[in-house]
Write a protein that holds these residues in place. Structure first.
Motif, short mmCIF file in Angstrom:
data_model
loop_
_atom_site.label_atom_id
_atom_site.label_comp_id
_atom_site.label_asym_id
_atom_site.label_seq_id
_atom_site.Cartn_x
_atom_site.Cartn_y
_atom_site.Cartn_z
N GLU A 193 0.81 -1.22 0.00
CA GLU A 193 0.00 0.00 0.00
C GLU A 193 0.84 1.26 0.00
OE1 GLU A 193 -3.03 -0.14 2.98
OE2 GLU A 193 -4.32 -1.40 1.75
N TYR A 194 2.06 1.21 0.60
CA TYR A 194 2.82 2.46 0.60
C TYR A 194 3.33 2.83 -0.78
CZ TYR A 194 7.01 -0.53 1.23
OH TYR A 194 7.99 -1.48 1.12
N LEU A 196 1.54 2.12 -3.57
CA LEU A 196 0.32 2.66 -4.19
C LEU A 196 0.06 4.07 -3.68
CD1 LEU A 196 -2.07 -0.42 -3.94
CD2 LEU A 196 -0.68 0.31 -5.86
N ARG A 207 10.91 7.84 -9.35
CA ARG A 207 11.06 8.16 -7.93
C ARG A 207 10.42 7.10 -7.05
NH1 ARG A 207 12.77 12.84 -4.79
NH2 ARG A 207 11.98 12.11 -2.81
N VAL A 211 13.09 5.73 -4.61
CA VAL A 211 12.95 6.23 -3.24
C VAL A 211 12.04 5.35 -2.40
CG1 VAL A 211 12.31 8.22 -1.85
CG2 VAL A 211 13.39 8.55 -4.05
N GLU A 212 11.04 4.75 -3.01
CA GLU A 212 10.10 3.96 -2.20
C GLU A 212 10.45 2.47 -2.21
OE1 GLU A 212 7.77 5.53 -0.43
OE2 GLU A 212 8.28 7.46 -1.31
N ILE A 213 10.87 1.94 -3.37
CA ILE A 213 11.10 0.50 -3.46
C ILE A 213 12.56 0.14 -3.16
CG2 ILE A 213 11.16 -1.45 -5.07
CD1 ILE A 213 8.66 -0.44 -6.32
N PRO A 215 15.10 1.33 -1.33
CA PRO A 215 15.61 1.20 0.05
C PRO A 215 15.18 -0.10 0.71
CG PRO A 215 14.70 3.37 -0.28
CD PRO A 215 14.34 2.58 -1.50
N ASN A 216 14.00 -0.58 0.36
CA ASN A 216 13.53 -1.81 0.97
C ASN A 216 14.17 -3.05 0.34
OD1 ASN A 216 11.42 -0.90 2.95
ND2 ASN A 216 10.73 0.15 1.10
N LEU A 218 17.52 -2.94 -0.23
CA LEU A 218 18.95 -2.82 0.10
C LEU A 218 19.53 -4.03 0.81
CD1 LEU A 218 19.66 0.89 1.02
CD2 LEU A 218 20.48 -0.43 -0.91
N LEU B 60 -5.53 4.02 -9.84
CA LEU B 60 -4.57 2.93 -9.68
C LEU B 60 -4.95 1.76 -10.57
CD1 LEU B 60 -4.12 3.08 -5.81
CD2 LEU B 60 -2.43 3.68 -7.52
N PHE B 93 -5.69 4.71 2.64
CA PHE B 93 -5.70 3.27 2.46
C PHE B 93 -6.16 2.54 3.70
CE2 PHE B 93 -3.20 4.74 -0.99
CZ PHE B 93 -3.43 3.84 -2.01
N ALA B 98 0.68 -0.90 6.46
CA ALA B 98 1.29 -1.15 5.16
C ALA B 98 1.36 0.12 4.31
CB ALA B 98 0.48 -2.20 4.40
N SER B 99 0.60 1.15 4.67
CA SER B 99 0.50 2.29 3.76
C SER B 99 1.58 3.34 4.01
CB SER B 99 -0.88 2.91 3.82
OG SER B 99 -1.08 3.53 5.06
N LEU B 100 2.41 3.14 5.03
CA LEU B 100 3.54 4.06 5.23
C LEU B 100 4.82 3.28 5.01
CD1 LEU B 100 2.34 5.83 8.50
CD2 LEU B 100 2.09 6.64 6.16
N ASN B 101 5.74 3.86 4.25
CA ASN B 101 6.99 3.18 3.93
C ASN B 101 7.86 3.06 5.18
OD1 ASN B 101 9.44 2.31 2.90
ND2 ASN B 101 9.18 3.48 1.01
N PHE B 103 10.77 2.70 5.60
CA PHE B 103 12.10 3.29 5.46
C PHE B 103 12.10 4.79 5.70
CE2 PHE B 103 16.15 4.18 3.44
CZ PHE B 103 16.88 3.09 3.83
N HIS B 104 10.92 5.44 5.55
CA HIS B 104 10.92 6.89 5.59
C HIS B 104 10.27 7.44 6.85
CE1 HIS B 104 12.57 7.10 1.69
NE2 HIS B 104 11.54 6.55 1.09
N ARG B 165 -1.44 12.85 5.06
CA ARG B 165 -0.81 12.79 3.74
C ARG B 165 -1.84 12.99 2.64
NH1 ARG B 165 2.04 7.36 2.19
NH2 ARG B 165 0.02 6.55 2.80
#
Lengths: 320, 280
Positions: A193-194, A196, A207, A211-213, A215-216, A218, B60, B93, B98-101, B103-104, B165
């Motif tokens: 979901e993140y 999407l 990006r 940036v989103e995919i 890093p995960n 790595l 989407l 969502f 699951a909707s927040l990465n 990593f960030h 967000r």
């Protein structure tokens, strides 16, 4: 143990609350490093570091590795700490330059391999459709082509083999397996979901990937990189040993090949073939140790718990 | 303020079962309108196609046929137009885990949409907007949340970040895809009340997707019930729940726990228990 269990339940109950406590806040990236710092990792890292330092500094302070002398096959002495080859070259100097050569090949091949597998694996899987079909067909074909025979064919076809050619050939034959791993990971990540949500937020495709995919991915990529170095060093040593490596280069493989040709074993000149062999083994073992530690951190199923350590910690917490 | 209209929306998926392919009609001929300040609830069980409707509106998924109209104009399918459409139509969502990465940081999640949609450009401006967004979703003081990562937040806090967000581009239409189904019962109401308050403040048009008839009745002006890709019931909340027409809605309404009936059941059970002990 009973207290330990109730305590962990209490912590979980806290987590369900609106306000997570301080100990939770400290977890995260620092926890990644703390978990990575196992004895295995430390031993591996120290050995790798020593080999790298030897490869970096060694060539600067040793003698000329190609200088020929008339004291062939002399055993280790003050003037030649690791003895000489059959034509009187200093083995220590050769070893230092070979370490540099082998590591360069290993790191460059691993980097190219990683780049290729990331390109074909991640981009194909993210875009999907015909691009994915094409990319995965290509990687499947590359996967079934036996690597070493292809390398031998290419290497014997080209007249003068530069180090760069060997690197390119090894990278071209080695990227497919990594691409498949990354493709599988990306396929699972692209529908999280993140990802999407970042598309809904209006992020551009590159990006989202970078940036989103990325890093995960790595941890997977770093483990692939480490294994890539081992594979490349061994493959290069194999090529040089059978005499189709880069001409005029100095690597562990060429040293072993020279020792073989100079019949070092027959003359009992262990100082000639043992050091490069040992360094190959040491580097392989050390990088594998690092890789196991990374694996344990990424893959929870492999995570080992030091029970004595846990008990010490809970005792300490009870006392304070 | 914009109105979003969905006209005869259909979505087919090609499913491969063993050797033979078949077509799954995930969404069939769904039409409705979202007006500023109004909430439409889309109710249905898992697999009824309600999330697919949300994904098509959020761009989407591509509809097989039918149209999504924003202020009467068809939603663009490519290029800059999509970006513009997204600044108007945002989505929250289902799963805040699951909707927040992972990593960030929380700050990153809010900065990006602000910059992408030109709400704020200078660094100080972005920072001020992020803090303001966090405080609007009741994460205060906002400064404390900026550098945190999703795993350091509880489910309710994460969903608040996800709502912030979605609000960052200053949209006029908000799609909430089961925004509270993954949260603890105790914090559901807080998040729903927050959504309702933000809707009033911003005059948002909201599509509230849920499987919970009770909250749908409480928070929306119109309920549509979906079953196997089709809208089987459509009307004012009280009509749909108190006088259900379709078979599926009747079953859905009957399945909802009813306090009075539960008391009767408990009473009956305790009577039964007393009788059996007396018999012995």
């Amino acid at each position: 143990m009973a207290e330990l269990i109730t305590e962990s339940i209490a912590v979980r109950a806290d987590a369900a609350d609106e306000e997570p406590d301080d100990s939770q806040r400290r977890r995260g990236r620092s926890a990644f490093w703390r978990r990575l710092l196992t004895p295995k990792f430390v031993v591996g890292a120290v050995v790798v570091l020593l080999i790298v330092l030897f490869g970096l500094i060694g060539p600067l302070i040793t003698q000329d590795p190609n200088a020929i002398d008339n004291i062939g096959l002399s055993s280790p002495s003050g003037a030649h700490p690791l003895g000489t080859t059959s034509v009187g070259q200093d083995v220590l100097a050769q070893l230092a330059h070979s370490t540099r050569g082998s590591l360069t090949v290993g790191v460059l091949v691993a980097a190219f391999t990683l780049g290729l597998s990331a390109f074909f694996g991640i981009i194909g899987a993210y875009i999907g459709g015909i691009t994915d079909e094409g990319f995965s067909l290509l990687s499947n074909v590359m996967l079934v082509i036996p690597g070493l025979p292809l390398v031998i064919v290419i290497a014997s076809y080209v007249e003068s083999q530069s180090v760069l050619l060997v690197i390119v050939v090894l990278a071209l034959t080695g990227w497919a397996a990594g691409a498949r791993v990354l493709r599988a990971q990306t396929l699972s990540l692209r529908n999280r979901e993140y990802v999407l949500a970042s598309r809904v937020a209006g992020e551009r495709t590159w990006r989202v990937i970078c940036v989103e995919i990325l890093p995960n991915l790595l941890p997977v990529m770093s483990s692939g990189f480490v294994f890539g170095i081992v594979g490349a060093v061994l493959a290069e040593a194999g090529l040089s040993f059978i005499g189709i490596g880069a001409t005029g280069s100095l690597t562990w493989g060429t040293m072993l090949a020279d020792a073989q040709n100079g019949q070092a074993l027959l003359f009992g000149a262990w100082w000639w073939f043992a050091p490069p062999g040992l360094l190959i083994a040491a580097l392989g073992a050390a990088l594998s140790l690092i890789n196991f530690s990374i694996d344990e951190v990424i893959n929870p199923k492999l995570r080992t718990t030091n029970i004595a350590k846990v008990e010490r910690r809970t005792k300490r917490e009870h006392q304070s | 303020m914009a109105t979003l209209e969905v006209k005869n929306l259909c979505k087919d998926f090609h499913v491969r079962e063993g050797g033979n392919r078949r077509i799954l009609n995930a969404v069939q001929d769904v039409s409705f309108e979202l007006v500023p300040g109004g909430t439409v609830a889309l109710v249905g069980q898992s697999g009824s196609g309600k999330s697919t409707v949300a994904r098509m509106i959020a761009h989407l998924e591509r509809p097989t046929s039918g149209q999504v109209l924003l202020d009467g104009a068809p939603a663009p399918t490519r290029g800059r137009g999509v970006h513009k459409y997204r600044s108007q139509v945002q989505m929250v969502f289902q799963d805040p885990f699951a909707s927040l990465n992972p990593f960030h940081s929380v700050g990153h999640h809010l900065e990006r949409p602000l910059r992408l949609h030109g709400v704020a450009t200078s660094k100080a401006d972005v920072h001020a907007h992020v803090i303001e967004l966090l405080e609007r979703v009741q994460l205060s003081p906002g400064r404390d949340f900026l550098a945190r990562r999703p795993h350091e937040l509880s489910g309710g806090q994460r969903q608040r970040v996800a709502i912030a967000r979605a609000l960052a581009p200053q949209p006029s239409v908000l799609i909430a895809d089961e925004p509270v189904s993954m949260l603890d019962v105790s914090i559901r109401l807080g998040v729903l009340n927050l959504l309702a308050r933000l809707q009033r403040e911003e005059d948002l048009a909201v599509l509230y997707i849920t499987h919970d008839l009770a909250t749908a009745r409480h928070f929306s002006d119109r309920i549509m019930v979906m079953y196997q890709g089709e809208v089987v019931e459509d009307g004012a909340p009280d009509d749909v729940i108190l006088r259900p027409q379709a078979d599926f809605t009747k079953r859905l309404a009957a399945a909802a726990p009813e306090p009075a009936r539960n008391e009767r059941m408990i009473a009956a059970a305790s009577r039964y228990a007393k009788d059996t002990t007396n018999d012995r």
